[in-house]
Write a protein that holds these residues in place. Structure first.
Motif, PDB file in Angstrom:
ATOM      1  N   SER C 250      12.356  -8.480  -2.905  1.00 18.40           N
ATOM      2  CA  SER C 250      11.206  -9.234  -2.374  1.00 18.40           C
ATOM      3  C   SER C 250       9.948  -9.039  -3.216  1.00 18.40           C
ATOM      4  CB  SER C 250      10.935  -8.771  -0.942  1.00 18.40           C
ATOM      5  OG  SER C 250      10.824  -7.356  -0.908  1.00 18.40           O
ATOM      6  N   GLY C 251       9.873  -7.983  -3.977  1.00 21.04           N
ATOM      7  CA  GLY C 251       8.759  -7.766  -4.889  1.00 21.04           C
ATOM      8  C   GLY C 251       7.410  -7.765  -4.208  1.00 21.04           C
ATOM      9  N   PHE C 252       6.412  -8.345  -4.879  1.00 21.51           N
ATOM     10  CA  PHE C 252       5.060  -8.348  -4.323  1.00 21.51           C
ATOM     11  C   PHE C 252       4.953  -9.203  -3.062  1.00 21.51           C
ATOM     12  CE2 PHE C 252       3.913  -6.226  -8.188  1.00 21.51           C
ATOM     13  CZ  PHE C 252       2.804  -5.458  -7.837  1.00 21.51           C
TER      14      PHE C 252
ATOM     15  N   CYS D 208       2.616  -3.629   2.318  1.00 18.44           N
ATOM     16  CA  CYS D 208       1.255  -3.302   1.881  1.00 18.44           C
ATOM     17  C   CYS D 208       1.214  -3.178   0.356  1.00 18.44           C
ATOM     18  CB  CYS D 208       0.768  -1.997   2.503  1.00 18.44           C
ATOM     19  SG  CYS D 208       1.731  -0.577   2.002  1.00 18.44           S
ATOM     20  N   ARG D 209      -0.001  -3.147  -0.148  1.00 22.28           N
ATOM     21  CA  ARG D 209      -0.179  -2.950  -1.588  1.00 22.28           C
ATOM     22  C   ARG D 209      -1.173  -1.826  -1.798  1.00 22.28           C
ATOM     23  NH1 ARG D 209      -2.510  -7.869  -3.570  1.00 22.28           N
ATOM     24  NH2 ARG D 209      -4.505  -6.792  -3.622  1.00 22.28           N
ATOM     25  N   VAL D 210      -0.846  -0.924  -2.703  1.00 20.45           N
ATOM     26  CA  VAL D 210      -1.744   0.190  -3.033  1.00 20.45           C
ATOM     27  C   VAL D 210      -2.273  -0.018  -4.449  1.00 20.45           C
ATOM     28  CG1 VAL D 210      -1.875   2.686  -3.422  1.00 20.45           C
ATOM     29  CG2 VAL D 210      -0.577   1.797  -1.492  1.00 20.45           C
ATOM     30  N   SER D 211      -3.580   0.191  -4.626  1.00 21.41           N
ATOM     31  CA  SER D 211      -4.179   0.113  -5.953  1.00 21.41           C
ATOM     32  C   SER D 211      -4.556   1.522  -6.405  1.00 21.41           C
ATOM     33  CB  SER D 211      -5.441  -0.757  -5.908  1.00 21.41           C
ATOM     34  OG  SER D 211      -5.104  -2.067  -5.524  1.00 21.41           O
ATOM     35  N   CYS D 212      -4.534   1.719  -7.706  1.00 22.83           N
ATOM     36  CA  CYS D 212      -4.869   3.056  -8.212  1.00 22.83           C
ATOM     37  C   CYS D 212      -5.624   2.919  -9.533  1.00 22.83           C
ATOM     38  CB  CYS D 212      -3.591   3.871  -8.428  1.00 22.83           C
ATOM     39  SG  CYS D 212      -3.873   5.568  -8.974  1.00 22.83           S
ATOM     40  N   MET D 213      -6.629   3.762  -9.709  1.00 22.85           N
ATOM     41  CA  MET D 213      -7.367   3.784 -10.966  1.00 22.85           C
ATOM     42  C   MET D 213      -7.402   5.221 -11.506  1.00 22.85           C
ATOM     43  SD  MET D 213     -11.099   2.136 -11.840  1.00 22.85           S
ATOM     44  CE  MET D 213     -10.583   0.440 -11.654  1.00 22.85           C
ATOM     45  N   GLY D 230       2.533   2.710 -19.553  1.00 24.08           N
ATOM     46  CA  GLY D 230       2.717   1.789 -18.436  1.00 24.08           C
ATOM     47  C   GLY D 230       4.141   1.817 -17.902  1.00 24.08           C
ATOM     48  N   ALA D 231       5.106   2.028 -18.776  1.00 26.56           N
ATOM     49  CA  ALA D 231       6.507   2.085 -18.358  1.00 26.56           C
ATOM     50  C   ALA D 231       6.766   3.341 -17.535  1.00 26.56           C
ATOM     51  CB  ALA D 231       7.421   2.057 -19.586  1.00 26.56           C
ATOM     52  N   ASP D 232       6.185   4.447 -17.962  1.00 28.10           N
ATOM     53  CA  ASP D 232       6.401   5.689 -17.216  1.00 28.10           C
ATOM     54  C   ASP D 232       5.655   5.686 -15.881  1.00 28.10           C
ATOM     55  OD1 ASP D 232       8.295   6.758 -18.846  1.00 28.10           O
ATOM     56  OD2 ASP D 232       6.982   8.150 -19.899  1.00 28.10           O
ATOM     57  N   LEU D 233       4.457   5.079 -15.862  1.00 24.53           N
ATOM     58  CA  LEU D 233       3.761   4.922 -14.575  1.00 24.53           C
ATOM     59  C   LEU D 233       4.586   4.016 -13.658  1.00 24.53           C
ATOM     60  CD1 LEU D 233       0.055   4.566 -15.756  1.00 24.53           C
ATOM     61  CD2 LEU D 233       0.925   6.309 -14.173  1.00 24.53           C
ATOM     62  N   GLY D 234       5.139   2.958 -14.238  1.00 23.20           N
ATOM     63  CA  GLY D 234       5.948   2.042 -13.442  1.00 23.20           C
ATOM     64  C   GLY D 234       7.146   2.748 -12.840  1.00 23.20           C
ATOM     65  N   LYS D 235       7.850   3.496 -13.652  1.00 22.99           N
ATOM     66  CA  LYS D 235       9.009   4.226 -13.130  1.00 22.99           C
ATOM     67  C   LYS D 235       8.590   5.173 -12.014  1.00 22.99           C
ATOM     68  CE  LYS D 235      12.577   7.518 -13.929  1.00 22.99           C
ATOM     69  NZ  LYS D 235      13.851   7.786 -14.525  1.00 22.99           N
ATOM     70  N   ALA D 236       7.493   5.888 -12.232  1.00 26.87           N
ATOM     71  CA  ALA D 236       7.005   6.851 -11.239  1.00 26.87           C
ATOM     72  C   ALA D 236       6.756   6.161  -9.903  1.00 26.87           C
ATOM     73  CB  ALA D 236       5.725   7.509 -11.737  1.00 26.87           C
ATOM     74  N   MET D 237       6.091   5.015  -9.946  1.00 25.93           N
ATOM     75  CA  MET D 237       5.731   4.326  -8.709  1.00 25.93           C
ATOM     76  C   MET D 237       6.951   3.709  -8.044  1.00 25.93           C
ATOM     77  SD  MET D 237       2.671   5.086  -8.497  1.00 25.93           S
ATOM     78  CE  MET D 237       1.954   6.164  -9.754  1.00 25.93           C
ATOM     79  N   LEU D 238       7.820   3.127  -8.871  1.00 29.86           N
ATOM     80  CA  LEU D 238       9.017   2.481  -8.335  1.00 29.86           C
ATOM     81  C   LEU D 238      10.021   3.498  -7.815  1.00 29.86           C
ATOM     82  CD1 LEU D 238       9.167  -0.173 -11.143  1.00 29.86           C
ATOM     83  CD2 LEU D 238       8.949  -0.741  -8.714  1.00 29.86           C
ATOM     84  N   SER D 239       9.799   4.771  -8.115  1.00 28.13           N
ATOM     85  CA  SER D 239      10.680   5.814  -7.567  1.00 28.13           C
ATOM     86  C   SER D 239      10.236   6.241  -6.176  1.00 28.13           C
ATOM     87  CB  SER D 239      10.712   7.028  -8.502  1.00 28.13           C
ATOM     88  OG  SER D 239       9.571   7.853  -8.311  1.00 28.13           O
ATOM     89  N   ILE D 240       9.066   5.774  -5.744  1.00 28.42           N
ATOM     90  CA  ILE D 240       8.612   6.101  -4.383  1.00 28.42           C
ATOM     91  C   ILE D 240       9.388   5.234  -3.383  1.00 28.42           C
ATOM     92  CG2 ILE D 240       6.634   6.164  -2.815  1.00 28.42           C
ATOM     93  CD1 ILE D 240       4.805   6.390  -5.274  1.00 28.42           C
ATOM     94  N   ASN D 241       9.792   5.841  -2.305  1.00 28.32           N
ATOM     95  CA  ASN D 241      10.557   5.118  -1.283  1.00 28.32           C
ATOM     96  C   ASN D 241       9.836   3.819  -0.904  1.00 28.32           C
ATOM     97  OD1 ASN D 241      10.807   7.977  -1.298  1.00 28.32           O
ATOM     98  ND2 ASN D 241      12.138   7.844   0.491  1.00 28.32           N
ATOM     99  N   ALA D 242      10.559   2.738  -0.807  1.00 25.65           N
ATOM    100  CA  ALA D 242      10.065   1.440  -0.319  1.00 25.65           C
ATOM    101  C   ALA D 242       9.241   0.655  -1.339  1.00 25.65           C
ATOM    102  CB  ALA D 242       9.268   1.599   0.973  1.00 25.65           C
ATOM    103  N   ALA D 243       9.050   1.182  -2.544  1.00 22.00           N
ATOM    104  CA  ALA D 243       8.311   0.413  -3.560  1.00 22.00           C
ATOM    105  C   ALA D 243       9.147  -0.780  -4.000  1.00 22.00           C
ATOM    106  CB  ALA D 243       7.978   1.292  -4.753  1.00 22.00           C
ATOM    107  N   ARG D 244       8.506  -1.912  -4.199  1.00 20.67           N
ATOM    108  CA  ARG D 244       9.219  -3.124  -4.621  1.00 20.67           C
ATOM    109  C   ARG D 244       8.615  -3.732  -5.888  1.00 20.67           C
ATOM    110  NH1 ARG D 244      12.537  -1.513  -2.462  1.00 20.67           N
ATOM    111  NH2 ARG D 244      13.896  -2.235  -0.814  1.00 20.67           N
TER     112      ARG D 244
END
Lengths: 362, 362, 362, 362
Positions: C250-252, D208-213, D230-244
């Motif tokens: 479902s993505g974003f 929901c959507r979370v923003s981070c700076m 950006g790839a490693d941040l992406g992997k980190a975030m997508l490894s959190i439960n329920a991230a899409r």
């Protein structure tokens, strides 16, 4: 990179100092479906802890491992196993006088050069207490190896000048365990005890050699170039505190051998024409870095423990000389307590390579 | 996992078979800003290739390394270095008769058990030809170590029964290189040559021991638990084809030593009260797995080459016995050709640990 | 650590700059016994190279991959595959005027900050030319996935304002390939072409979105915590030059959904009571980080190429402003050339997880 | 390989199930000399645990972290940090009725397909309880990043249909923390609360959507090819439960942008001609995978929690349909509890890349 994890697929991550709150670890990569044998863990730890009481350091607190995760209804689930052993018998204040002292042949100086800070209590992280974590990790590896009939057995091969001839077959566990020094040759075992008694009375310590044999290994384990099975066993053994040398198969004797003697000729098993073996086993069960189905065997040399009971002159942080007096607890010789550590590290290497090898063919 | 990469931060990835199109590799993790020394690569490879012609395998094709990337205006850029050595002197058809044969003490059998398929031509991937890739990788590591004044020097310590006493100081390169076998003791070198001449005439081969010393190492390299500097050096050496044993510092001699002899007492340098050293160096420059600033030294035992020039009986794939006749090319002894390989692997370990150690303090 | 290797068990190591001698790589961990399909490699590379000629950068040299190792009689042997693509059409001198210039939104500035040195010719290592290496690696991964019936297919989902509705089923390859922009909807494809024609005439470039579906994936791939399948796919895609976003299932859109809509209810297949599936697939085939047997699908957002054909003001090394004029070759949009790169990275992730998963059970 | 370790140099290894004895972890690679801030760990964990009580799962037991090693006199020693959080509020029997049930959009089915065995109690290892371990790891990473002035701040960017415009500057922590949902826009925060109240009353949940700076990042972090920042941040975030989904900089909006709009022009800072910056920041602080010194920002999309309070039909192990009734505890929305998890994972990635980058230059 900081090197507190051992293994690539079957991984043991370790933490804890000699005199901190606890030591422990995480085993990651234990496949699901393995029956957990709590008795084995306890027994392996007991072997490491006590040894032959006369020569072992008198730190005798009971070691209770608490397994914190990864098991469900008596079986591994594929989730990581966290475990913990609390440090109960420690008296950090005993070490206050060593705060600035670099003890000879300990890790005090090199550690402080590396990190600029040092937990001096009982050797901190560099203490052999960490080997209890290896033993627990090794117990889990053995549970897995048991499913394949692979057995890792180590014994004392030499203490000081008392040396045993190399064995070509696995000695009975019974002969090993009945010796206080875990030497399967009864007469030599007595002479070793005698030698250590004498050395200990002098406040001195002795080097030793441990031998290990791994049986039941299928052909095909080990990766052919940099991760040869012998190379990974070597690294495992040389990572044990006080190790100074490692050899497998013919080892250093190979230097003096000719190819015509050393070559292990292939033979076909009499009753099983499909079973190809070797007549001799100077390869120690490993050819081209890969197990060939013969027993794997190797020796590890350990230096004499550095903590002798004699007055020694050394240097403190600010570059002044001091005398350090006998005191503290120490082992006269690394055997027998290092034996289960050698077995544990061998089991970790084999379990890891067994899983790594699953990716070798389509 | 398949084990064709060596190192963690300074990494060498290797490919290629003895009789394929080319061998080569990728060096990843070479920091930017290092001046590239093409002559060093050439010279290191030449040492590996020719050795003392009398005892080395007659594969004498010139080895031209082509560097494909990662260099700009004579310096490393931080990008990976790809490189290539074409196989020019190979005659794969020479090996047709070995297609189904398991040569004694080669990797033929164990490799085939692992992969179910085998490139039999000249040993394929298990051939020592792969060590040329290690030598190139090692040359780049040395270029980096040079910036820190770290030097890795190896020599022949024993050939068959002819043994040299351990050295406590680095022998002059000039004495090593003037010996056809790279043994810095002229008289022993002559006796080694004599011994190998005799062995070679019998169609036989001999084991050997290589010694190595690393000087200029700052204190602090090596990780204290599983990635001890001695453990990683051990793995590196034991990953070289035909290695059977590794020892550092006192090595296997430590078995027979007492703590009171073995402890390396700390001293303060006369002219520099800030410089703490040790009086003896039985630790081989490594304490608690971490370099202490003293020279690192170690020995590696190599078995006699398996490819002897005598008739041998062996087994083929379907389990039948055959005779293999003398033929093909082979080395009578691993020295001197393995010397630059030992140096290269030592350099790779040191370069890696130097970079790993950059993360140890805030 | 320097990040030129992708994957853990099935590993691709890459080297080479846009205008160096060659680019290439090493695939380590390809299991033995896989039939090599040279045509697939060629065809995948051709797709990456040419795309729809109107919008692709006019670097049109033929790309000949030379496979250097790891194959014997048409099959993989378990040894690493080394490969090479020579850079033939490069004219490094074309880039001399950019030596000190930081081009906007290129890697010039950040790379130089990192390494202190920069190969400015055509972007050096940061050039998208490196993606050819990924495509070759991906071809080998696909050869392995073919043995399991796993298929990775990508297509253009949006170009600038022209967007396609998400597809729930794999579009026919034939519809994708007949579109010059690889968009399976013929009408949208025409509108995309029209839009890019306009943009190109203005010397401008456009962003785009690529969609990908992976079918035939068995349940059980992906590791449950940090190495979730979606996380590793995300890293793979975000490592492609110019990628700015990744979403799966479902993505974003999930942000605006309720649990009661989003939950994928389990159903039992009508004709096969042993086959459990889900009614909807908002999970995108991945639940708890592990594949559940449904098709995996995801989108990747790519920014407009930075190399526009308009005058831009920028800064040079010494902090002065300069104007850079249009010139050089560039793509108007990353599609269609990035499509095979997306497929290649997807295949690398799946092949890796397929092998990793072999260690999950006893 | 089993994926319970995050990071390459700064590594977090995690263990523990939702309803086992304890969860915990090992941080390996924390440099020596960092002052330990116990309050920060406590405060970060509290943020994860409670959130805005109305919408968070009512598991409210106090979380006491026990730090077991690696600290001496208030500072890190370079040794690994072991830590532990006991599970006190668990009532495993509450889950007995779920033993054979595959709950929709949970990990029940896919996990069981992978391992053949499943600890069903509260989701076992796949429970979001594991994120407490990430938070502790992240606290240590932040202690290190503090030494460099790097700050990771996350907030709620959208809940269901209530969306906030992207921010270009870091919102004050005070505005974030005063919102029960950690949304710095007061009015939107109220509307989000209203929306969740309504949804919750329906027994439903929301995405929901979370923003981070991340501010204060020096240029040069990130590796240019596969390990882009950006790839490693992406992997980190997508490894959190329920991230899409994950996007950085312009993210998915880049699809509709032209190069002429998207290019971030370089400028020289007025008062500091040596300081080169960019006028806009569509790159999100990352160019060519490497930080350029501008703030890094990204969004993460989370699906609505699967544990809704409505009757659902699902399937059990043997393929029969059952109804599952509302019950158990669950969050209505992942925010605000996931906010500190996002910050923790961001901190782990930055700390890791900061150490990795130390090896980039000679």
């Amino acid at each position: 990179m900081a090197g507190n994890t051992f293994g690539k697929v079957f991984k043991l991550t370790s933490f804890g100092e000699s005199h901190g709150t606890a030591i422990g670890g995480v085993i990651d990569g234990l496949p699901s479906g393995i029956t957990i044998d709590h008795e084995m863990i306890k027994s392996d730890l007991d072997h490491r802890r006590t040894g032959y009481s006369g020569f072992a350091s008198p730190r005798m607190e009971k070691e209770d491992v608490e397994i914190l995760s990864g098991i469900y209804e008596g079986k591994s689930t594929g989730a990581p196993i966290g475990f913990l052993i609390r440090n109960t018998g420690h008296r950090p204040a005993d070490y206050d006088h060593l705060k600035d002292v670099y003890r000879p042949s300990h890790a005090d100086f090199s550690w402080e050069q590396k990190y600029g800070i040092r937990d001096h209590r009982g050797g901190g992280r560099s203490s052999a207490r960490e080997t209890a974590v290896r033993v627990v990790g090794g117990s889990f590896a053995k549970m897995m190896l048991n499913e394949y009939g692979i057995l890792c057995v180590a014994w004392t091969g030499a203490v000081g000048p008392v040396e045993m001839e190399p064995l070509t077959e696995l000695p009975g566990k019974i002969f090993i365990e009945k010796s206080p020094l875990m030497c399967p040759d009864e007469e030599l075992s007595d002479r070793m005890v005698e030698f250590l008694d004498k050395i200990k009375a002098e406040g001195d310590t002795s080097g030793c050699r441990v031998s290990c044999m791994i049986t039941g290994v299928m052909a095909g384990l080990g990766e052919p170039v940099y991760d040869k099975l012998g190379a990974d066993l070597g690294k495992a053994m040389l990572s044990i505190n006080a190790a100074r040398g490692f050899e497998f198969g013919s080892g250093f004797d190979a230097v003096r051998m000719k190819g015509s003697e050393h070559n292990d000729l292939f033979i076909v098993e009499k009753d099983n024409p499909l079973k190809i073996r070797t007549k001799t086993n100077f390869s120690g069960g490993i050819q081209g870095g890969i197990s060939n189905g013969e027993p794997i065997y190797f020796n590890v040399a350990f230096k004499p423990p550095s903590g002798i009971q004699q007055v020694q002159t050394t240097v403190i942080r600010k570059g002044e000389y001091v005398e350090i007096k006998p005191g503290g607890r120490n082992d006269t010789c690394l055997v027998p307590r290092v034996i289960p550590v050698v077995e544990a590290m061998a089991a970790l290497v084999l379990a890891d390579h067994l899983l790594i090898n699953r990716a070798s063919r389509i």
